[in-house]
Design a protein around this motif. Structure first.
Motif, mmCIF file in Angstrom:
data_model
loop_
_atom_site.group_PDB
_atom_site.id
_atom_site.type_symbol
_atom_site.label_atom_id
_atom_site.label_comp_id
_atom_site.label_asym_id
_atom_site.label_seq_id
_atom_site.Cartn_x
_atom_site.Cartn_y
_atom_site.Cartn_z
ATOM 1 N N VAL A 171 29.977 -53.067 38.012
ATOM 2 C CA VAL A 171 30.401 -53.827 36.998
ATOM 3 C C VAL A 171 28.458 -53.330 35.945
ATOM 4 N N CYS A 172 28.223 -52.878 37.085
ATOM 5 C CA CYS A 172 26.456 -52.844 36.500
ATOM 6 C C CYS A 172 26.217 -51.440 36.596
ATOM 7 N N GLY A 173 27.465 -49.968 37.088
ATOM 8 C CA GLY A 173 26.737 -48.828 36.986
ATOM 9 C C GLY A 173 25.184 -48.483 37.945
ATOM 10 N N THR A 174 24.397 -47.998 36.663
ATOM 11 C CA THR A 174 23.475 -47.169 37.210
ATOM 12 C C THR A 174 22.707 -46.939 36.757
ATOM 13 N N LEU A 175 21.425 -46.840 36.421
ATOM 14 C CA LEU A 175 20.979 -46.524 34.931
ATOM 15 C C LEU A 175 20.492 -45.138 34.414
ATOM 16 N N ALA A 176 20.751 -44.733 33.430
ATOM 17 C CA ALA A 176 21.026 -42.882 33.240
ATOM 18 C C ALA A 176 19.817 -42.282 33.110
ATOM 19 N N ASN A 177 18.597 -43.426 32.988
ATOM 20 C CA ASN A 177 16.808 -42.617 32.825
ATOM 21 C C ASN A 177 16.064 -43.385 33.842
ATOM 22 N N PRO A 178 15.408 -42.870 33.999
ATOM 23 C CA PRO A 178 14.237 -42.943 35.024
ATOM 24 C C PRO A 178 13.098 -44.224 34.706
ATOM 25 N N ALA A 179 13.718 -44.207 32.577
ATOM 26 C CA ALA A 179 12.074 -44.425 31.810
ATOM 27 C C ALA A 179 12.852 -45.818 31.823
ATOM 28 N N LEU A 205 20.352 -52.557 43.114
ATOM 29 C CA LEU A 205 22.238 -52.596 43.707
ATOM 30 C C LEU A 205 22.038 -51.691 45.207
ATOM 31 N N ASP A 206 23.077 -51.367 45.152
ATOM 32 C CA ASP A 206 23.254 -51.769 46.333
ATOM 33 C C ASP A 206 23.452 -49.447 46.679
ATOM 34 N N GLU A 207 24.269 -49.664 45.020
ATOM 35 C CA GLU A 207 23.903 -47.938 45.316
ATOM 36 C C GLU A 207 23.307 -47.746 43.973
ATOM 37 N N GLY A 208 22.655 -46.147 43.959
ATOM 38 C CA GLY A 208 22.799 -44.977 43.057
ATOM 39 C C GLY A 208 21.041 -46.346 42.515
ATOM 40 N N ARG A 209 20.850 -45.215 41.584
ATOM 41 C CA ARG A 209 19.683 -46.555 40.273
ATOM 42 C C ARG A 209 19.575 -46.734 39.543
ATOM 43 N N SER A 210 19.340 -48.545 40.029
ATOM 44 C CA SER A 210 19.822 -49.462 39.571
ATOM 45 C C SER A 210 19.043 -50.557 39.316
ATOM 46 N N ALA A 211 19.430 -51.079 38.619
ATOM 47 C CA ALA A 211 18.532 -52.783 38.798
ATOM 48 C C ALA A 211 19.866 -54.113 37.925
#
Length: 551
Positions: free
Chosen positions: A388-396, A417-423
């Protein structure tokens, strides 16, 4: 040459009917199923994407003495793909050299080529899904849809609208004016569609295809040449698109340089030079209102600029007859792609005295906690949360979430979350009138639950924000028809589309091609609407030649 137009005439006619009826229609299925796309399509798409990793991207005979490319997947690895890069002057010169042959081809050829490009892109939707997933950070199902069928729908919608506008004027006519007893004046008249000129497409990081295809295909279908400028972090999806376009153009006998790619590197962007080039006559831009304002200020005086920019989307909760359904629907809207959609809601206005529901009176805090609990339930399974959330495209964006806690009372904490750059979504409670934190876009998984005097006040604040700061979507939950009618009028005056009492599997974030107009062009969130007649009609002009003809 009209072979491609004749091949796809049925598709065009269906699209034109869909624009008239505005019901559900799509020729491009959104389900990534082997039964639809072929049993081997999934594996072939994965293989095609994997083979591009770490290699130069092939664009035969494309201008470019240098190469660029530093894309990194938000899921945790570098793509290592390099792309041919050319100076702005070389790109403009190549585009201008291609223009005469493309202009001469005429509307049927322009539209036929576009329809063939879209058909081929649809067949490679699995490959495109991986490209979008690993440049924008969406989970694969969403990347497949947004980078594939849904983007293709929007492209086809633009082509159909362009054709509809171009054929409003006949190619020829006999003009006869009576002259009393004398012979009538008779003129033979001919009209020709002439494109505006070189079209610049400025892509974004989060939805490189979905946001670019409307302008890209609207310009190409009206005879303009294209320079496609991707975001440095999301080059691959648009590079694949350009390659397909160039292949179709070449096979049809037109210059491949009718469509060009203009990749660049972060810190060495060429966007400003392209915008300022006097040869550029059309610009399509998606992104922040700060750079949008720069584009509008620095584009040429004769350049037509179409923008979709940032805004502040709101939900007003006055009452509901399905409290659980409402909370679940809002929770999904807040969580989907971690709030990185231009249609995602940010502000939720609730009367501080609470609301009436099917579960009895709910206080402000009970409504806020209901939404928070629904987010927790939605994201309780790690695999589903990632999907559902995916990851955050930009570190900012991750930094913005970390710094947002001081903006209000924390109702729900954000978690990686468990995968990738996420929140996961951060939900804050604030009082209207005591802070202006919610009045500006906080891009990403950050939302504000705002206490207001009553439902009328919530609508007034939300509509005012839309009118002055911009908004693409608005939502309302209410059971009072008079209040609903008043709210619909208020949001219409603010130029924002409104969704009312969504509790099922349709969300305020979603916009359906051939039915919904995406953005209205009537508030600061953008000056264009996808796709109305105004979006295509100013990309061309109608010119005439005439001569006397014997009566």
């Amino acid at each position: 040459m009209t072979v491609l137009f004749d091949t796809h005439r049925g598709l065009l006619e269906e699209a034109l009917r869909a624009l008239e009826t505005r019901g559900f229609w799509t020729p491009f299925p959104e389900v990534p199923s082997g039964k639809i796309y072929g049993e081997s399509a999934r594996d072939e798409g994965q293989t095609a994407f994997d083979s591009s990793i770490g290699n130069p991207f092939e664009l035969p005979e494309h201008p470019g003495a240098n190469s660029v490319g530093a894309e990194a997947s938000p899921w945790g690895f570098d793509l290592g793909i390099t792309y041919p890069a050319a100076d702005v002057s070389d790109l403009v010169a190549a585009s201008q050299a291609a223009a005469p042959a493309w202009v001469e081809a005429g509307p049927k050829a322009w539209v036929g080529v576009c329809l063939e490009i879209l058909t081929r892109l649809n067949r490679m939707s699995f490959q495109m899904g991986h490209a979008v997933m690993h440049t924008s950070g969406q989970a694969f199902p969403m990347a497949f849809q947004a980078g594939g069928p849904h983007a293709q729908d929007r492209g086809l919608e633009a082509v159909a609208m362009a054709w509809s506008e171009m054929v409003r004027v006949p190619e020829t006519a006999i003009w006869e004016k009576p002259q009393g007893k004398g012979s009538p004046l008779v003129l033979e008249k001919h009209w020709q569609i002439m494109p505006r000129g070189l079209s610049l497409i400025i892509g974004c990081n989060t939805f490189p295809n979905w946001n670019s295809y409307p302008g890209l295909f609207a310009s190409l279908a009206t005879g303009n040449t294209l320079i496609v400028k991707p975001h440095p972090s999301a080059i691959l999806p648009l590079a694949l698109t350009v390659r397909v376009a160039r292949e179709v153009l070449t096979e049809a006998g037109y210059p491949a340089d009718t469509v060009l790619l203009a990749p660049d590197a972060t810190g060495a962007e060429i966007t400003q030079n392209l915008v300022r080039d006097p040869a550029v006559r059309i610009i399509d831009y998606t992104g922040s209102n700060v750079f949008g304002e720069w584009v509008r200020s620095h584009a040429g005086a004769d350049t037509q600029v179409y923008t979709e920019e940032t805004g502040v989307n709101s939900i007003v909760i006055a009452a509901t007859d399905d409290f659980a359904g409402m909370c679940a629907n809002i929770a999904f809207s807040l969580s989907l792609y971690s709030g990185q959609m231009c249609t995602a809601p940010q502000n939720i206005f609730i009367p501080r005295a609470g609301i009436d529901t099917d579960e009895g009176q709910k206080s402000f805090d009970e409504v806020a906690q209901g939404i928070s609990a629904a987010v927790d339930a939605l994201l309780s399974d790690p695999m589903r949360a990632s999907g559902v959330c995916g990851t955050l495209a930009n570190p900012a964006t991750a930094e913005r979430v970390a710094n947002a806690h001081a903006l209000g009372r924390v109702i729900r904490e954000s978690h990686a979350l468990d995968e990738g750059r996420s929140a996961s979504p951060l939900i804050l409670a604030v009082e209207a009138g005591e802070t202006d934190a919610f009045e500006n876009e906080c891009f990403g998984p950050i939302s504000f639950i705002v206490a207001v005097d009553d439902a009328k006040a919530g609508v007034a604040v939300a509509a005012d924000l839309a009118q002055h700061k911009g908004a693409i979507t608005a939502a309302l939950y209410d059971t009072d028809e008079d209040r609903i009618s008043d709210a619909a009028a208020a949001f219409a005056r603010a130029g924002v589309n409104l969704s009312i009492n969504l509790t099922g599997n349709i969300y305020v974030n979603q916009s359906a091609a051939f039915s919904d107009f995406h953005v209205t062009g009537a508030n600061p969130a953008g000056n264009a609407s996808l796709t109305d007649a105004a979006f295509v009609a100013n990309r061309f002009r109608v010119v005439m030649w005439r001569r006397p003809r014997a009566a």
